[in-house]
Write a protein that holds these residues in place. Structure first.
Motif, PDB file in Angstrom:
ATOM      1  N   LYS A 132      14.465  -4.890  -0.885  1.00  0.00           N
ATOM      2  CA  LYS A 132      14.794  -4.786  -2.338  1.00  0.00           C
ATOM      3  C   LYS A 132      13.337  -4.400  -2.889  1.00  0.00           C
ATOM      4  N   ASN A 133      12.216  -4.553  -2.196  1.00  0.00           N
ATOM      5  CA  ASN A 133      11.198  -4.278  -2.547  1.00  0.00           C
ATOM      6  C   ASN A 133      10.515  -4.713  -4.016  1.00  0.00           C
ATOM      7  N   ILE A 192       0.819  -1.271  -0.187  1.00  0.00           N
ATOM      8  CA  ILE A 192      -0.127   0.062   0.014  1.00  0.00           C
ATOM      9  C   ILE A 192       0.778   1.191   0.059  1.00  0.00           C
ATOM     10  N   THR A 193       2.362   1.106   0.308  1.00  0.00           N
ATOM     11  CA  THR A 193       2.999   2.318   0.336  1.00  0.00           C
ATOM     12  C   THR A 193       3.705   2.592  -1.023  1.00  0.00           C
ATOM     13  N   LEU A 242       5.497  -7.180   7.033  1.00  0.00           N
ATOM     14  CA  LEU A 242       6.431  -7.462   6.209  1.00  0.00           C
ATOM     15  C   LEU A 242       6.136  -8.228   4.916  1.00  0.00           C
ATOM     16  N   TYR A 243       5.350  -9.350   4.806  1.00  0.00           N
ATOM     17  CA  TYR A 243       5.000  -9.944   3.785  1.00  0.00           C
ATOM     18  C   TYR A 243       4.260  -9.349   2.665  1.00  0.00           C
ATOM     19  N   ASN A 244       3.634  -8.073   3.053  1.00  0.00           N
ATOM     20  CA  ASN A 244       3.152  -7.399   2.219  1.00  0.00           C
ATOM     21  C   ASN A 244       4.134  -6.419   1.512  1.00  0.00           C
ATOM     22  N   LEU A 245       5.315  -6.513   1.736  1.00  0.00           N
ATOM     23  CA  LEU A 245       6.475  -5.702   1.206  1.00  0.00           C
ATOM     24  C   LEU A 245       6.297  -4.199   1.581  1.00  0.00           C
ATOM     25  N   ASP A 246       5.611  -4.065   2.724  1.00  0.00           N
ATOM     26  CA  ASP A 246       5.432  -2.732   3.297  1.00  0.00           C
ATOM     27  C   ASP A 246       6.574  -2.439   4.651  1.00  0.00           C
TER      28      ASP A 246
END
Length: 367
Positions: free
Chosen positions: A160-161, A85-86, A149-153
């Motif tokens: 490394k996003n 979401i970021t 964390l696992y939502n890549l936020d």
């Protein structure tokens, strides 16, 4: 007669009265305003219609699902497409991501191991997130942290996003993992998180590292700075000068406690997808890192770390009361700890000191 006619015309000649210029201007202005309002209303309706049509047409494109991954059916639960979401993953939105967690104990080589993983272009391991107590205060806060964390936020120096292929963390057993193991196991199985167990075979060497690190935290011999890991031989040499004194009376009970904790952890998480690694095995045989990369389904790379090992050589040179320790462990199941563990040994010597429960769990190697 002519004069009479002229007079008659003058009588009936009616001249139109002159209108005021101000009134005419007001009429023109009012007319222009009405026309302007009408034109604007027409334009607004057209813009609104176009926007609605465009939005309607874009919805299917935005919500278009990623194609089904070309993997074995049993691998599907472990393939994910996070939607942070970021930020937007942009062209990497349909790049599959694997979730993992390094489960270990302090001073077991997990810091070094994590730097090796982060050396991979497609792997992001975000350190000891749950070293902060508030994040592990209860099962709900743990789940919320893992979701982020696992939502890549989750942002860290290892992130490394957008195009990461595997994202995870380093999680110590005493950081809420054992206390809330039921909820965490359920989360791992539901969300498709793979566990990477990393332990030390020689628990005596681990104990030396724990005591030395505790001393360094207070003494700070490196220019008044505490460092759990170093990147130069000079710094490693300074830290290695300290020789801890081990309580011989509590030595065996302490070793037994660590073994019991390890056994419980393997038992708690045996139903999850996991791999079991030992620090000594990776030091002696770097091909174990290829096994880890295969486990995470990322391209194989030659992984490197800048960290320098602190305690090297024989144990007799690293323990102040070596005689007491040697006497205590000789003839016990932990006698193998007294010998160097970086030389090639037989399978019986390598596993002889491990409990049957640990050996059984290690043999499973669930993928």
């Amino acid at each position: 007669m002519a004069d009479d006619l002229c007079s008659f015309k003058d009588i009936f000649l009616i001249k139109a009265p002159k209108k005021s210029p101000l009134v005419l201007r007001m009429i023109v202005l009012l007319f222009a305003m009405v026309c302007g309002v009408y034109i604007c209303s027409i334009c607004l309706k057209q813009v609104s219609t176009r926007t609605n049509v465009a939005g309607f047409l874009n919805v299917p494109v935005i919500q278009k699902p990623c194609p089904r991954p070309d993997v074995e059916p049993e691998e599907v639960p472990y393939v994910h497409y996070p939607k942070p979401i970021t930020y937007s993953r942009a062209e990497c939105a349909c790049n599959p991501v694997r979730y993992f967690a390094i489960l270990s104990m302090q001073r077991s080589g997990s810091g070094w191991f994590e730097t090796l993983l982060n050396n991979h272009t497609n792997i992001s391991s975000n350190g000891e997130i749950f070293s902060v107590k508030v994040r592990r205060s209860n099962a709900s806060t743990i789940v919320e942290t893992l979701d982020r964390l696992y939502n890549l936020d989750w942002f860290s120096s290892a992130s490394k996003n957008e195009c990461t292929a595997a994202v995870g963390l380093k999680w110590m057993l005493n950081q809420g993992l054992m206390q809330h193991h039921e909820e965490i196991v359920d989360y791992f199985k539901t969300r498709g998180v793979a566990a990477i167990f990393l332990f030390r075979r020689n628990l005596l060497r681990r104990m030396i590292s724990v005591l030395a690190n505790s001393y360094d935290r207070d003494a700070k011999p490196l220019n008044g700075t505490h460092k759990s890991h170093v990147h130069s031989p000079h710094e490693a040499e300074i830290l290695a000068k300290y020789k801890p004194t081990i309580n011989a009376t509590l030595l065996i009970p302490n070793l037994k406690q660590v073994e019991d904790t390890t056994t419980k952890a393997l038992e708690y998480f045996k139903s999850t997808r996991h791999i079991i690694l030992y620090y000594e095995d990776i030091v002696k045989n770097r091909t174990r890192l290829l096994d880890v990369q295969d486990f995470l389904k990322v391209p194989q790379r030659d992984l490197k770390s800048r960290q320098v090992k602190i305690h090297k050589g024989t144990l007799s040179n690293q323990i102040e009361n070596w005689g007491d320790v040697e006497k205590t462990l000789t003839g016990t199941q932990y006698e193998n700890f007294l010998h160097a563990d970086y030389q090639r040994r037989s399978q019986q010597e390598v596993t002889g000191h491990l409990p049957v429960e640990i050996l059984a769990a290690a043999s499973e190697f669930q993928l």
